[in-house]
Design a protein around this motif. Sequence first.
Motif, PDB file in Angstrom:
ATOM      1  N   LEU A  33      18.824  59.975  -1.710  1.00 10.05           N
ATOM      2  CA  LEU A  33      17.897  60.839  -0.987  1.00 10.05           C
ATOM      3  C   LEU A  33      18.083  60.661   0.518  1.00 10.05           C
ATOM      4  O   LEU A  33      18.057  61.629   1.279  1.00 10.05           O
ATOM      5  N   GLY A  34      18.294  59.426   0.938  1.00 14.27           N
ATOM      6  CA  GLY A  34      18.524  59.156   2.351  1.00 14.27           C
ATOM      7  C   GLY A  34      19.806  59.780   2.867  1.00 14.27           C
ATOM      8  O   GLY A  34      19.851  60.301   3.991  1.00 14.27           O
ATOM      9  N   ILE A  35      20.848  59.761   2.052  1.00  9.40           N
ATOM     10  CA  ILE A  35      22.116  60.410   2.428  1.00  9.40           C
ATOM     11  C   ILE A  35      21.871  61.916   2.598  1.00  9.40           C
ATOM     12  O   ILE A  35      22.368  62.536   3.545  1.00  9.40           O
ATOM     13  N   LEU A  36      21.095  62.504   1.697  1.00  9.18           N
ATOM     14  CA  LEU A  36      20.778  63.926   1.825  1.00  9.18           C
ATOM     15  C   LEU A  36      19.942  64.193   3.080  1.00  9.18           C
ATOM     16  O   LEU A  36      20.139  65.206   3.758  1.00  9.18           O
ATOM     17  N   ALA A  37      19.023  63.292   3.411  1.00  5.97           N
ATOM     18  CA  ALA A  37      18.223  63.452   4.632  1.00  5.97           C
ATOM     19  C   ALA A  37      19.134  63.407   5.859  1.00  5.97           C
ATOM     20  O   ALA A  37      18.951  64.184   6.807  1.00  5.97           O
ATOM     21  N   ARG A  38      20.123  62.517   5.844  1.00  8.03           N
ATOM     22  CA  ARG A  38      21.089  62.454   6.952  1.00  8.03           C
ATOM     23  C   ARG A  38      21.882  63.752   7.043  1.00  8.03           C
ATOM     24  O   ARG A  38      22.164  64.244   8.137  1.00  8.03           O
ATOM     25  N   LEU A  39      22.249  64.306   5.898  1.00  6.59           N
ATOM     26  CA  LEU A  39      22.973  65.580   5.879  1.00  6.59           C
ATOM     27  C   LEU A  39      22.115  66.685   6.498  1.00  6.59           C
ATOM     28  O   LEU A  39      22.601  67.473   7.312  1.00  6.59           O
ATOM     29  N   ALA A  40      20.842  66.738   6.123  1.00 11.90           N
ATOM     30  CA  ALA A  40      19.942  67.760   6.670  1.00 11.90           C
ATOM     31  C   ALA A  40      19.858  67.642   8.186  1.00 11.90           C
ATOM     32  O   ALA A  40      19.916  68.645   8.907  1.00 11.90           O
ATOM     33  N   ARG A  41      19.740  66.427   8.677  1.00 15.02           N
ATOM     34  CA  ARG A  41      19.648  66.206  10.124  1.00 15.02           C
ATOM     35  C   ARG A  41      20.956  66.604  10.816  1.00 15.02           C
ATOM     36  O   ARG A  41      20.940  67.235  11.875  1.00 15.02           O
ATOM     37  N   ALA A  42      22.096  66.261  10.233  1.00 13.22           N
ATOM     38  CA  ALA A  42      23.396  66.616  10.822  1.00 13.22           C
ATOM     39  C   ALA A  42      23.590  68.126  10.873  1.00 13.22           C
ATOM     40  O   ALA A  42      24.103  68.664  11.867  1.00 13.22           O
ATOM     41  N   MET A  43      23.185  68.821   9.825  1.00 15.16           N
ATOM     42  CA  MET A  43      23.300  70.283   9.811  1.00 15.16           C
ATOM     43  C   MET A  43      22.402  70.888  10.893  1.00 15.16           C
ATOM     44  O   MET A  43      22.806  71.811  11.592  1.00 15.16           O
ATOM     45  N   GLN A  44      21.212  70.349  11.043  1.00  8.29           N
ATOM     46  CA  GLN A  44      20.282  70.837  12.059  1.00  8.29           C
ATOM     47  C   GLN A  44      20.866  70.612  13.455  1.00  8.29           C
ATOM     48  O   GLN A  44      20.848  71.509  14.296  1.00  8.29           O
ATOM     49  N   LYS A  45      21.414  69.426  13.709  1.00  6.48           N
ATOM     50  CA  LYS A  45      21.997  69.113  15.014  1.00  6.48           C
ATOM     51  C   LYS A  45      23.180  70.019  15.325  1.00  6.48           C
ATOM     52  O   LYS A  45      23.431  70.343  16.479  1.00  6.48           O
ATOM     53  N   ALA A  46      23.921  70.417  14.291  1.00 12.34           N
ATOM     54  CA  ALA A  46      25.088  71.284  14.475  1.00 12.34           C
ATOM     55  C   ALA A  46      24.697  72.754  14.605  1.00 12.34           C
ATOM     56  O   ALA A  46      25.559  73.611  14.789  1.00 12.34           O
ATOM     57  N   GLY A  47      23.406  73.055  14.471  1.00 10.14           N
ATOM     58  CA  GLY A  47      22.951  74.437  14.569  1.00 10.14           C
ATOM     59  C   GLY A  47      23.303  75.259  13.343  1.00 10.14           C
ATOM     60  O   GLY A  47      23.365  76.486  13.416  1.00 10.14           O
ATOM     61  N   LEU A  48      23.519  74.597  12.228  1.00  6.66           N
ATOM     62  CA  LEU A  48      23.873  75.274  10.984  1.00  6.66           C
ATOM     63  C   LEU A  48      22.616  75.494  10.138  1.00  6.66           C
ATOM     64  O   LEU A  48      21.591  74.848  10.363  1.00  6.66           O
ATOM     65  N   PRO A  49      22.688  76.391   9.154  1.00  5.81           N
ATOM     66  CA  PRO A  49      21.507  76.669   8.316  1.00  5.81           C
ATOM     67  C   PRO A  49      21.032  75.422   7.569  1.00  5.81           C
ATOM     68  O   PRO A  49      21.804  74.499   7.313  1.00  5.81           O
ATOM     69  N   LYS A  50      19.744  75.452   7.215  1.00  6.39           N
ATOM     70  CA  LYS A  50      19.193  74.381   6.394  1.00  6.39           C
ATOM     71  C   LYS A  50      19.988  74.262   5.097  1.00  6.39           C
ATOM     72  O   LYS A  50      20.433  75.264   4.541  1.00  6.39           O
ATOM     73  N   VAL A  51      20.119  73.048   4.613  1.00  9.50           N
ATOM     74  CA  VAL A  51      20.743  72.806   3.315  1.00  9.50           C
ATOM     75  C   VAL A  51      19.816  73.371   2.237  1.00  9.50           C
ATOM     76  O   VAL A  51      18.592  73.203   2.302  1.00  9.50           O
ATOM     77  N   THR A  52      20.402  74.055   1.272  1.00  6.29           N
ATOM     78  CA  THR A  52      19.641  74.560   0.133  1.00  6.29           C
ATOM     79  C   THR A  52      19.750  73.564  -1.011  1.00  6.29           C
ATOM     80  O   THR A  52      20.850  73.175  -1.401  1.00  6.29           O
ATOM     81  N   LEU A  53      18.607  73.140  -1.524  1.00  9.12           N
ATOM     82  CA  LEU A  53      18.547  72.280  -2.708  1.00  9.12           C
ATOM     83  C   LEU A  53      18.111  73.138  -3.886  1.00  9.12           C
ATOM     84  O   LEU A  53      17.102  73.834  -3.797  1.00  9.12           O
ATOM     85  N   ILE A  54      18.885  73.067  -4.962  1.00 12.31           N
ATOM     86  CA  ILE A  54      18.513  73.779  -6.181  1.00 12.31           C
ATOM     87  C   ILE A  54      17.955  72.751  -7.154  1.00 12.31           C
ATOM     88  O   ILE A  54      18.652  71.798  -7.531  1.00 12.31           O
ATOM     89  N   SER A  55      16.712  72.920  -7.534  1.00 10.39           N
ATOM     90  CA  SER A  55      16.086  72.004  -8.485  1.00 10.39           C
ATOM     91  C   SER A  55      15.057  72.766  -9.294  1.00 10.39           C
ATOM     92  O   SER A  55      14.166  73.408  -8.745  1.00 10.39           O
TER      93      SER A  55
END
Length: 163
Positions: A62-84
């Motif tokens: 979950l923490g790795i995914l949180a880091r991914l979300a933050r990196a995408m935000q910093k890069a100005g890219l769209p939010k990560v979509t989680l399918i659950s």
Amino acid sequence: MSDGQILHGSHNGVEVLRYRGDVRHTICVALDRYLQQLLERTDLHGFVVDLTDVQSIDSTNLGILARLARAMQKAGLPKVTLISNQPDINELLEAVGFDQVFNIVDRQDTETEDLDEIQPEEAGDQRNSRLLLEAHRALMDLNEQNRALFKDVVKAFEKELKS
């Protein structure tokens, strides 16, 4: 299916990760290395993480995914979509505040054929402990509830790294 695995692929510049089974920290070093390489690419347009086949997922992932979300935000890219589409997994995602930093949907049409598995890799205790620490810090940074929930875990990892 009890052993966890993470499959990966790409479709039109959107990266796809599919988690399966019981996903534990043993895959995190390989996953982190893979994500770091992807985040350096200039043709990355988005990320989809499919959790529909996951039985459980630990806090490090979950923490790795949180880091991914933050990196995408910093890069100005769209939010990560989680399918659950699993109520217990959705409850966990909401409990750690993922509904604030991810687009969470119950289904999405994604190309998931021809996915390759991210193979676990051995890492030294120091590197593994550092990644566990960084992942839990990322969870703490999401909100105050997580800060209280994971502060003792983070302190333990910090102490382990100092010794």
